[in-house]
Motif scaffolding. Sequence first.
Motif, mmCIF file in Angstrom:
data_model
loop_
_atom_site.group_PDB
_atom_site.id
_atom_site.type_symbol
_atom_site.label_atom_id
_atom_site.label_comp_id
_atom_site.label_asym_id
_atom_site.label_seq_id
_atom_site.Cartn_x
_atom_site.Cartn_y
_atom_site.Cartn_z
ATOM 1 N N PRO A 38 0.828 -1.211 0.000
ATOM 2 C CA PRO A 38 0.000 0.000 0.000
ATOM 3 C C PRO A 38 0.865 1.264 0.000
ATOM 4 C CG PRO A 38 -0.715 -1.520 1.713
ATOM 5 C CD PRO A 38 0.555 -2.059 1.152
ATOM 6 N N THR A 39 0.430 2.277 -0.759
ATOM 7 C CA THR A 39 1.183 3.532 -0.816
ATOM 8 C C THR A 39 0.566 4.595 0.080
ATOM 9 O OG1 THR A 39 -0.104 4.232 -2.750
ATOM 10 C CG2 THR A 39 1.992 3.098 -3.157
ATOM 11 N N TRP A 40 -0.645 4.370 0.580
ATOM 12 C CA TRP A 40 -1.282 5.281 1.526
ATOM 13 C C TRP A 40 -2.392 4.503 2.219
ATOM 14 C CZ3 TRP A 40 -6.442 7.004 1.112
ATOM 15 C CH2 TRP A 40 -7.096 6.618 -0.052
ATOM 16 N N SER A 41 -2.931 5.060 3.287
ATOM 17 C CA SER A 41 -3.997 4.380 4.013
ATOM 18 C C SER A 41 -5.082 5.376 4.412
ATOM 19 C CB SER A 41 -3.445 3.702 5.265
ATOM 20 O OG SER A 41 -3.112 4.675 6.228
ATOM 21 N N VAL A 42 -6.259 4.856 4.645
ATOM 22 C CA VAL A 42 -7.373 5.692 5.089
ATOM 23 C C VAL A 42 -7.039 6.308 6.440
ATOM 24 C CG1 VAL A 42 -9.801 5.684 5.788
ATOM 25 C CG2 VAL A 42 -9.085 4.391 3.779
ATOM 26 N N ASN A 43 -6.422 5.523 7.336
ATOM 27 C CA ASN A 43 -6.061 6.045 8.657
ATOM 28 C C ASN A 43 -5.086 7.209 8.532
ATOM 29 O OD1 ASN A 43 -7.664 4.243 10.033
ATOM 30 N ND2 ASN A 43 -6.046 2.729 10.202
ATOM 31 N N GLU A 44 -4.110 7.083 7.628
ATOM 32 C CA GLU A 44 -3.135 8.153 7.404
ATOM 33 C C GLU A 44 -3.825 9.409 6.875
ATOM 34 O OE1 GLU A 44 0.223 8.715 4.096
ATOM 35 O OE2 GLU A 44 0.555 6.972 5.380
#
Length: 158
Positions: A38-44
Motif C-alpha cells: 500500500p502507498t497510503w492508508s485511510v487512517n493516514e
Amino acid sequence: MLATSLCRFRYCGRTTILKRPLTKAAVETDAYGIPLNPTWSVNELLSSYPMPILSSTTFRRLHELSALIPPAKGTREFDEMKRELEELVRLVEAVKLVKLEDCPGNAIADGRIWAEGKGIPLDYDSSEGDDGVQGRDLLSLASRTLDGMYVVEANSRG
C-alpha cells in the motif's frame, strides 16, 4: 534507500542537472504497474483531519435513538466507545468534503463494489477497438504526479 529524481533546466544555452531527494522511497510494482505494498492508508488520510468532539449528552442521545443502554460515564467502555464514534464522525465529515462537481447534473458518482473473488481482469487487452488514452499515458491526465505515480493529497481541510 531514497530515490533521486533528475531535473534539467536550460539556462543561457547551458543545461543544468539538479538532483533532489524524495521524501519516500520508490515504490515497487508488479508487471502490471500495481504497487506491491500500500502507498497510503485511510487512517493516514484521516489523521490529517481535525478530531471531532462528541459531547456526553450527544453520546447518550445516540444510544437512546438506537434503543441501546449507554455504558456508565467514566468507565473504560464509555471512553473507548465514545472515541470510536468520534472516529466515525471524522470519516463522515471527510466524505462530506469530497467535491462532486465533475458529475453532470444530478448524476451519482459510480460507487460499484466488485463481488468477492471477482475483480478487474488485469490481463485484458483493452487496446482492441479502443481509441482512448491508455497505460502510462493516463498519468498526463492527472493533476499531480511524482516519478510516474499519482499523488494523493492528504492535507487537512478544516
